[in-house]
Enzyme design. Structure first.
Site, PDB file in Angstrom:
ATOM      1  N   PHE A 150      -9.606   9.398  -7.751  1.00  0.00           N
ATOM      2  CA  PHE A 150     -10.709   8.393  -7.102  1.00  0.00           C
ATOM      3  C   PHE A 150      -9.744   7.431  -6.283  1.00  0.00           C
ATOM      4  O   PHE A 150      -9.919   7.258  -5.122  1.00  0.00           O
ATOM      5  CB  PHE A 150     -11.374   7.889  -7.801  1.00  0.00           C
ATOM      6  N   LYS A 174      -9.928  20.126  -4.800  1.00  0.00           N
ATOM      7  CA  LYS A 174     -11.098  19.597  -5.406  1.00  0.00           C
ATOM      8  C   LYS A 174     -10.893  18.271  -5.437  1.00  0.00           C
ATOM      9  O   LYS A 174     -10.254  17.665  -6.343  1.00  0.00           O
ATOM     10  CB  LYS A 174     -11.264  20.241  -6.787  1.00  0.00           C
ATOM     11  N   GLU A 177     -14.844  13.339  -7.028  1.00  0.00           N
ATOM     12  CA  GLU A 177     -16.308  13.370  -6.582  1.00  0.00           C
ATOM     13  C   GLU A 177     -16.733  11.972  -6.567  1.00  0.00           C
ATOM     14  O   GLU A 177     -17.856  11.585  -5.850  1.00  0.00           O
ATOM     15  CB  GLU A 177     -17.094  13.988  -7.842  1.00  0.00           C
ATOM     16  N   SER A 227      -6.104  11.029 -15.019  1.00  0.00           N
ATOM     17  CA  SER A 227      -6.097  10.226 -16.514  1.00  0.00           C
ATOM     18  C   SER A 227      -5.114  11.409 -17.207  1.00  0.00           C
ATOM     19  O   SER A 227      -5.169  12.510 -17.109  1.00  0.00           O
ATOM     20  CB  SER A 227      -7.210  10.049 -16.805  1.00  0.00           C
ATOM     21  N   CYS A 282      -1.915   3.773 -10.045  1.00  0.00           N
ATOM     22  CA  CYS A 282      -0.835   4.351 -11.185  1.00  0.00           C
ATOM     23  C   CYS A 282       0.251   3.646 -11.410  1.00  0.00           C
ATOM     24  O   CYS A 282       1.021   3.350 -12.296  1.00  0.00           O
ATOM     25  CB  CYS A 282      -0.662   5.832 -11.062  1.00  0.00           C
ATOM     26  N   GLU A 382      -4.410   2.121 -21.160  1.00  0.00           N
ATOM     27  CA  GLU A 382      -4.251   1.842 -19.452  1.00  0.00           C
ATOM     28  C   GLU A 382      -5.400   1.201 -19.157  1.00  0.00           C
ATOM     29  O   GLU A 382      -6.579   1.835 -19.512  1.00  0.00           O
ATOM     30  CB  GLU A 382      -4.269   3.185 -18.880  1.00  0.00           C
TER      31      GLU A 382
END
Ligand code: NAD
Length: 497
Positions: A150, A174, A177, A227, A282, A382
């Site tokens: 995301f 993909k 979402e 992740s 990240c 994290e």
């Protein structure tokens, strides 16, 4: 009426026939911006099969034509840069400035893809034996898959499909979402740039869609960013199905502050690097390691963080936006509480953060801890929120050892005025991206985006330079040319003497 996000299959934007829809929300208000489908298994199959058909002709398309598509796309993306950033800001909550950076970093990759002819050149050695030449060519793989997170809904899809397609592959994306509207707009612009039908498909959904793509017989290459837990699953499942997989995963990035660093430079950089984008990068700095006397600056760093104010995407004074969803906020608040319960000193606490006019936003204020031990969950996990941990050590060797023991190895930086310390650090540190007096060292696409240990799974580090290697096979030809050979090509007949 709420927008229903379409799928993109064979050049058509089509409504999914699924009964499963998920809301896409504005993280500052919880307003539902759209409903995104979880594509059916038949739709995913159709996307792959259409991509497979399109591959047959696309792989034969002249490299110059592939490059020209990217040139047109790059120009269109630039033209729509601010519009894309505005859409992106609304669905992610990023500030407008930050959203513009997300789009821009993606455009840079498309610019790189324009150079595909030079990037995909093979190698030749003449006379490896008498009258025997050896050369290599690169050829595309087929239907490549991208699964994206995301936090960069423009940049990360653009890391993948332009390079894959420029190499002669077709693609099934993909996207996350949680913010699919930006990738859909990227796809509309790609079509507008003249992309033939079937080059790029977009299917939406969550793990079922991903698992189908991961195990499909016609998807030879999988690129993933997200992740660690999901990255490990992607890498294991994809390679179990004999696919080429690159999985970029999570991070815990450390910044080393040497006592000879410029204090002002450290303080002005650390706030943006740690709490910027709400820490949802990240490459965010989540641990500052103060070496020796530099520990005296910790309170000033805290004061700098305290000045950063979260706010809505269109508030020019906002330092960063809300977290992506209420669950992400709950998770960050839980980790902050765990840090306090474990005995760390919370010297700046953003858990009660509120933003005027946005009572429902997923806000967490800048937060900072000191006296953290390495067994605490706030150090181990994290956090992906605006939380900075200050550690204190006596020497650079100690700092290097603790960073090298960390399970993640995505990015790191050192602030120092000593060339010797910087050289030692870049040489000895076991981390993919290293910044020297640069807080978030994201390389440009002519380099590779790397990641060590749990931050990357795979044997390529492909977003830039190495992307051609990931998205192509190399074929090495060893050819014996006899005295009277005739070599024929489309425009030539050469008599070799
Ligand atoms: P995520 O792992 O939850 O999701 C990433 C993608 O995987 C999404 O498309 C999602 O739909 C899909 N997915 C989620 N659960 C799945 C499952 N069980 N099986 C199969 N697919 C699944 O990641 P996120 O929360 O969207 O993104 C944040 C994470 O991404 C952070 O850990 C961050 O460090 C990482 N990240 C890494 C890099 C990098 O270059 N190393 C860059 C950006 C983000």
């Amino acid at each position: 009426m709420t927008q229903h996000v379409p799928l993109l299959i064979g050049g058509e934007f089509v409504q999914s026939e699924t009964s499963q829809w998920l809301p896409v929300t504005n993280p500052a208000t919880q307003e539902v911006l759209a409903q995104v489908p979880c594509a059916t298994s038949a739709e995913v199959d159709r996307a792959v099969s259409v991509a497979q058909q399109a591959f047959d002709s696309w792989k034969e398309t002249a490299v110059g034509d592939r490059a020209r598509l990217m040139l047109r796309y790059q120009a269109l993306l630039k033209e729509h840069h601010d519009e894309l950033a505005e859409l992106l800001a609304q669905e992610t909550g990023k500030t407008f400035e930050d959203a513009k950076g997300d789009v821009w970093r993606g455009i840079e990759v498309v610019e790189h893809a324009c150079n595909i002819a030079s990037l995909s050149m093979g190698e030749t050695v003449e006379n490896v034996a008498r009258k025997i030449d050896c050369y290599s060519v690169t050829q595309p793989l087929g239907v490549c898959v991208g699964i994206t997170p995301f936090n960069f809904p423009a940049m990360i899809p653009l890391w993948m499909f332009p390079m894959a397609i420029a190499c002669g592959n077709t693609f099934v994306l993909k996207p996350s979402e949680q913010d699919p509207l930006t990738p859909m707009r990227l796809a509309e612009l790609f079509k507008e740039a003249g992309a033939p039908d079937g080059l790029l498909q977009i299917v939406h959904g969550t793990k079922d869609v991903v698992n189908q793509l991961l195990t499909h017989k016609d998807t030879p290459a999988i690129s993933f960013v997200g992740s660690v837990a999901v990255g490990e699953h992607i890498y294991r499942t994809g390679t179990d199905h004999m696919k080429r997989v690159q999985a970029f995963a999570g991070a815990k990035n450390h910044m080393v502050v040497m006592p000879d660093a410029s204090k002002n430079q450290v303080i002005s950089n650390i706030a943006g690097a740690s709490v910027g984008a709400g820490g949802q990068r990240c490459m965010a700095i989540s641990v500052a390691v103060f070496v020796g006397e530099s520990r005296q600056w910790i309170e000033e760093v805290r004061d700098a963080l305290a000045k950063v104010r979260p706010g809505a995407w269109n508030d020019p004074q906002a330092g960063y936006g809300p977290l992506i969803n209420p669950q992400a906020r709950e998770r960050v608040l839980r980790l902050i509480q765990e840090g306090k319960d474990a005995g760390a000193d919370c010297i700046l606490d953003g858990s009660e953060c509120a933003v005027e006019g946005y009572p429902d936003g997923n806000w967490v204020g800048p937060t900072m801890f000191r006296n953290v031990t390495r067994d605490m969950s706030i150090y181990q996990e994290e956090i992906f929120g605006p939380v900075l941990i200050a550690l204190e050590v006596d020497t650079l060797d100690e700092a290097i050892a603790l960073i090298n023991e960390n399970p993640y190895g995505n990015g790191t930086s050192i602030f120092t005025s000593s060339g010797a310390a910087a050289r030692k650090y870049q040489h000895e540190i076991k981390v993919g991206q290293v910044g020297i007096n640069v807080p978030v060292p994201v390389p440009l696409p002519m380099f590779s985006f790397t990641g060590w240990r749990k931050s990357f799974y795979g044997d390529q580090h492909a977003y830039g330079k190495q992307a051609v290697k990931f998205y192509t096979e190399t074929k090495t030809v060893t050819a014996r040319w006899f005295e009277d050979d005739i070599v024929s090509g489309p425009n030539m007949t050469i008599q070799l003497k």
